[in-house]
Design an enzyme around this catalytic site. Structure first.
Site, PDB file in Angstrom:
ATOM      1  CE  LYS A   1      33.242  50.483  35.384  1.00 56.09           C
ATOM      2  NZ  LYS A   1      33.240  49.720  36.253  1.00 56.09           N
TER       3      LYS A   1
ATOM      4  CE1 TYR B   1      36.151  47.918  34.533  1.00 56.88           C
ATOM      5  CE2 TYR B   1      34.017  47.164  33.694  1.00 56.88           C
ATOM      6  CZ  TYR B   1      34.905  47.380  34.995  1.00 56.88           C
ATOM      7  OH  TYR B   1      34.644  46.826  35.963  1.00 56.88           O
TER       8      TYR B   1
ATOM      9  NE  ARG C   1      54.239  40.668  27.584  1.00 54.24           N
ATOM     10  CZ  ARG C   1      55.270  40.605  28.701  1.00 54.24           C
ATOM     11  NH1 ARG C   1      56.555  40.584  28.393  1.00 54.24           N
ATOM     12  NH2 ARG C   1      55.017  40.810  29.988  1.00 54.24           N
TER      13      ARG C   1
ATOM     14  NE  ARG D   1      33.091  54.991  36.237  1.00 50.76           N
ATOM     15  CZ  ARG D   1      32.098  54.239  36.915  1.00 50.76           C
ATOM     16  NH1 ARG D   1      31.955  54.150  38.177  1.00 50.76           N
ATOM     17  NH2 ARG D   1      31.365  53.181  36.265  1.00 50.76           N
TER      18      ARG D   1
ATOM     19  CD  GLU E   1      35.666  49.634  45.277  1.00 48.71           C
ATOM     20  OE1 GLU E   1      34.480  50.381  44.563  1.00 48.71           O
ATOM     21  OE2 GLU E   1      36.678  49.848  44.932  1.00 48.71           O
TER      22      GLU E   1
END
Ligand code: PMP
Length: 287
Positions: free
Chosen positions: A151, A33, A101, A52, A183
């Site tokens: 991310k 995302y 799945r 990114r 972070e």
């Protein structure tokens, strides 16, 4: 509220937008995302977020369903349709919905990725009252996976970290690994001592913040000293000031770490100055 959202090529009212229950984002957190802020109807640091995104996709052998130009156009279209002056555009790409799945990745030629974007309106986003008083953080162990440079939408632990902070009357958590701060749950962490800005060096241990890159560039341009290295909670508690950066909070002063007040418990001058410079410069280059 009935926003217009974007799902796989269509602009739809949010209550009519659908994603499959077999989507791998839902079943495996198999997706990435980006969050881009909007100020004055324009996108902040769009190029950085787009670059990114491309890197995150590449690291996971995923392909973007749209070009960079299309992505910009979709962002702009949503900002216009939803009349966003200040707010955010959230973008998510997952590996799509396979027939069943299955842990094995589906063939990207057979299963297209899922692309979803939506906006969040946040009037006065840059004028946050919290930035005037600063935030309080706690520290918790960093037990996330080892590829925090990608991310991904695996945000359960950061979400638990925020909840742990709230429970203690604080705003956020700083994550600690091998005795050093990596972070914040959703931001990069900094301390300032004797005028020098210290923030963890880039590696797979942290997300390479787009706001971090811009803020460090502006700091260096303003002749501020920057050191990219890890620091401990004890060092942070002895610092003159601290702050965090992210696309949605810009530069946010930190005034307390694990109950220890910094610089008298009010936002420090370096954090406030960097916030001012960041907002001014990024508004100028907004698209
Ligand atoms: N670290 C983490 C873990 C984050 O989730 C974020 C924001 N998504 C950041 C840092 C800041 O990155 P950016 O400045 O690109 O928003």
């Amino acid at each position: 509220m009935n926003r217009t959202v974007y799902v796989n090529g269509e602009y739809l009212p949010e209550d009519q937008a659908r994603v499959s229950v077999f989507d791998r984002g839902f079943l495996f957190a198999d997706g990435v995302y980006e969050v881009t802020s909007v100020l004055g109807g324009k996108l902040i640091d769009f190029e950085g977020h787009s670059a990114r995104l491309t890197r995150s996709l590449g690291e996971l052998d995923m392909v973007s369903p749209v070009s960079h130009e299309d992505l910009l156009q979709i962002h702009r279209e949503l900002v216009t349709r939803n009349e966003i002056t200040d707010g955010l555009v959230y973008l998510q790409i997952t590996r799509g919905a396979a027939a069943d799945r299955d842990f094995v990745f589906p063939d990207p030629d057979q299963v297209p990725s899922t692309l979803v974007l939506f906006t969040q309106s946040k009037p006065g986003l840059a004028d946050s009252p919290q930035a005037r008083v600063g935030i309080k953080v706690i520290s918790i162990p960093d037990v996330r996976w080892g590829r925090r440079d990608i991310k991904t939408v695996q945000l359960l632990y950061p979400s638990m970290g925020k909840m742990a902070a709230k429970k203690e009357g604080c705003d956020d958590a700083w994550l600690v690994e091998d005795g050093e701060v990596t972070e914040g749950t959703s931001n990069n962490a900094y301390i300032v001592k004797g005028g020098k800005i210290v923030t963890r060096h880039l590696s797979n241990d942290i997300l390479h913040g787009i706001t971090r890159a811009a803020v460090l560039r502006f700091a260096r341009e303003a002749q501020m000293e920057v050191e990219e290295r890890a620091f401990t909670i004890a060092e942070a508690q002895g610092a003159d000031e601290a702050f965090v950066t992210s696309a949605s909070t810009f530069v946010m002063p930190v005034v307390e770490i694990d109950g220890v007040k910094l610089g008298g418990g009010t936002p420090g001058p370096v954090a406030l100055r960097l916030r001012e410079i960041y907002l001014e410069e990024s508004r100028k280059s907004a698209v």
